[in-house]
Design a protein around this motif. Structure first.
Motif: not given
Length: 125
Positions: A33-34, A40-42, A54-56, A79-82
């Motif tokens: 889903k990400l 913007t995501c929740t 927020t997707v940067q 920061m989430l890096s995927l």
């Protein structure tokens, strides 16, 4: 030198004795889903972890490899890096980490037997 590079490139084994309080199971559907989120995501990643951010940056080297960088709003700017890459069998492999500058630990996304986990890890500067 070449042997050092070969050893570091090998897949690292999954840690066997991880205390329950340091790992959180996450579904591949939540991770997927990400990759479809807009600015913007929740998402409820696990019962204990809700991500609002927020997707940067979104980078797609090809259809088979896509990377995201998400700045969280509810985790003091962590920061989430995927990354998502296509395996030879047609399934997706997800990798990533959740880090916050100047914090002693972070979270690493690992896969074991088709299930994904965020595992607390020590950050080394």
């Amino acid at each position: 030198m070449l042997s050092v590079l070969l050893l570091s490139a090998q897949e690292k084994p999954f840690p066997q004795n991880i205390p329950f309080n340091t790992k959180m199971e996450i579904s591949s559907a939540s991770l997927e889903k990400l990759f479809h989120a807009t600015a913007t995501c929740t998402l409820q990643l696990t019962p204990a972890l809700t991500l609002t951010g927020t997707v940067q940056n979104r980078t797609g080297q090809s259809h088979s490899v896509v990377s995201l960088l998400i700045k969280t709003e509810n985790m003091q700017g962590a920061m989430l890096s995927l990354s998502r890459s296509l395996r030879s069998d047609g399934s997706w492999l997800y990798t990533g980490h959740l880090l916050k500058l100047h914090e002693p630990d972070g979270m690493l996304l690992v896969e074991k037997d088709g299930q994904y986990y965020f595992i607390r890890t020590e950050q080394k500067f």
